[in-house]
Design a protein around this motif. Sequence first.
Motif, PDB file in Angstrom:
ATOM      1  N   GLN A 173      64.661  30.731  33.132  1.00  9.02           N
ATOM      2  CA  GLN A 173      64.207  29.456  33.146  1.00  9.02           C
ATOM      3  C   GLN A 173      63.207  28.870  32.084  1.00  9.02           C
ATOM      4  O   GLN A 173      63.455  27.904  31.558  1.00  9.02           O
TER       5      GLN A 173
ATOM      6  N   ARG B 293      64.688  26.139  29.470  1.00  7.87           N
ATOM      7  CA  ARG B 293      63.617  24.832  29.162  1.00  7.87           C
ATOM      8  C   ARG B 293      63.445  24.831  27.491  1.00  7.87           C
ATOM      9  O   ARG B 293      63.627  23.648  26.998  1.00  7.87           O
TER      10      ARG B 293
ATOM     11  N   ARG C 266      67.590  27.358  40.197  1.00 10.07           N
ATOM     12  CA  ARG C 266      67.750  26.044  40.889  1.00 10.07           C
ATOM     13  C   ARG C 266      66.174  25.346  40.703  1.00 10.07           C
ATOM     14  O   ARG C 266      66.319  24.126  40.758  1.00 10.07           O
ATOM     15  N   PRO C 267      65.198  25.981  40.465  1.00  8.60           N
ATOM     16  CA  PRO C 267      63.774  25.270  40.394  1.00  8.60           C
ATOM     17  C   PRO C 267      63.969  24.464  38.956  1.00  8.60           C
ATOM     18  O   PRO C 267      63.563  23.256  39.067  1.00  8.60           O
ATOM     19  N   LEU C 268      64.630  24.724  38.255  1.00 11.09           N
ATOM     20  CA  LEU C 268      64.665  24.049  36.751  1.00 11.09           C
ATOM     21  C   LEU C 268      65.654  22.977  36.989  1.00 11.09           C
ATOM     22  O   LEU C 268      65.492  22.019  36.545  1.00 11.09           O
TER      23      LEU C 268
ATOM     24  N   HIS D 224      62.770  33.605  36.377  1.00 16.53           N
ATOM     25  CA  HIS D 224      61.732  32.940  35.884  1.00 16.53           C
ATOM     26  C   HIS D 224      61.901  32.929  34.424  1.00 16.53           C
ATOM     27  O   HIS D 224      61.604  32.039  33.530  1.00 16.53           O
TER      28      HIS D 224
ATOM     29  N   ALA E 122      66.170  21.136  39.646  1.00 14.65           N
ATOM     30  CA  ALA E 122      65.447  20.212  40.151  1.00 14.65           C
ATOM     31  C   ALA E 122      64.337  19.598  39.325  1.00 14.65           C
ATOM     32  O   ALA E 122      64.336  18.094  39.366  1.00 14.65           O
ATOM     33  N   THR E 123      63.804  20.146  38.597  1.00 17.09           N
ATOM     34  CA  THR E 123      62.921  19.607  37.592  1.00 17.09           C
ATOM     35  C   THR E 123      63.401  18.756  36.507  1.00 17.09           C
ATOM     36  O   THR E 123      62.808  17.715  36.179  1.00 17.09           O
ATOM     37  N   LEU E 124      64.587  19.231  36.066  1.00 23.15           N
ATOM     38  CA  LEU E 124      65.155  18.385  35.170  1.00 23.15           C
ATOM     39  C   LEU E 124      65.620  16.963  35.495  1.00 23.15           C
ATOM     40  O   LEU E 124      65.719  15.943  35.080  1.00 23.15           O
ATOM     41  N   HIS E 125      66.125  17.308  36.878  1.00 18.27           N
ATOM     42  CA  HIS E 125      66.545  16.030  37.445  1.00 18.27           C
ATOM     43  C   HIS E 125      65.162  14.945  37.557  1.00 18.27           C
ATOM     44  O   HIS E 125      65.632  13.760  37.620  1.00 18.27           O
ATOM     45  N   GLN E 126      64.226  15.412  37.945  1.00 20.28           N
ATOM     46  CA  GLN E 126      62.914  14.691  38.240  1.00 20.28           C
ATOM     47  C   GLN E 126      62.670  14.094  36.825  1.00 20.28           C
ATOM     48  O   GLN E 126      62.072  12.980  36.806  1.00 20.28           O
ATOM     49  N   GLU E 127      63.067  14.717  35.498  1.00 17.84           N
ATOM     50  CA  GLU E 127      62.880  14.320  34.250  1.00 17.84           C
ATOM     51  C   GLU E 127      63.848  13.478  33.770  1.00 17.84           C
ATOM     52  O   GLU E 127      63.826  13.031  32.487  1.00 17.84           O
TER      53      GLU E 127
END
Length: 226
Positions: free
Chosen positions: A63, A67, A95-97, A60, A99-104
């Motif tokens: 990440q 970011r 991996r959570p980041l 965490h 996925a977040t960056l993909h969404q952005e």
Amino acid sequence: MSTDRTYASPPCLAAEVDPAYSDPSADAADDVARWRRDTRAQLRTARDALRVTERDTISHALQAHLRTLLTQRFGSVRGRIISFYWPIKAEPDLRPLMATLHQEGAVIALPLVEQKATPLVFRHWTPETRMQRGDWNIPVPPPEADRLTPAITLAPLVGWDDDGYRLGYGGGYFDRTLAAVSPRPFTIGIGYQAARLTTIHPQPHDIPLDLILTEAGIATERTASQ
């Protein structure tokens, strides 16, 4: 605890694994290979011993630092090709980041070995990608996923030093890739602060990373003059 150690952190028992650690003669290629093998084993044992909660806390923190770093250095991630990695062997899990960056709007790639002893290939990943088992049984995108050239690459570390050199798993894939990819991506090493070494005894084939990031933040960064 004694303070006259020649290594950088408690899990890095290099001087006790190999007395040549602080001896310049260790720069001989065969001695370096032996030292790296033993040090790699020590670092992985220490990493495997971490509790799940400790790994989660470190992941965490990494990440959050990553970011912030991406925002400050590159601004918007939209349209930018960033290569992550799929975590194995107790590596920090980003991996959570991812996925977040993909969404952005970032374009996410994952590295994979398509042919032994050759540079890595980077293929497009999205949360909908149907992954398959690759080298070392690491999940990777399928062959039909687009091949990409990343602008930013994350390199997982077993160990690292203040000159930006990376101790990996011994296959040489990241060094081989950085030597071949043009233009070379901005490369960020991702690892544990406790994995800091005084030196990895770099050899001619070793390529320093641009920056190393740990749960403590930016650990070391190479300047343009380096």
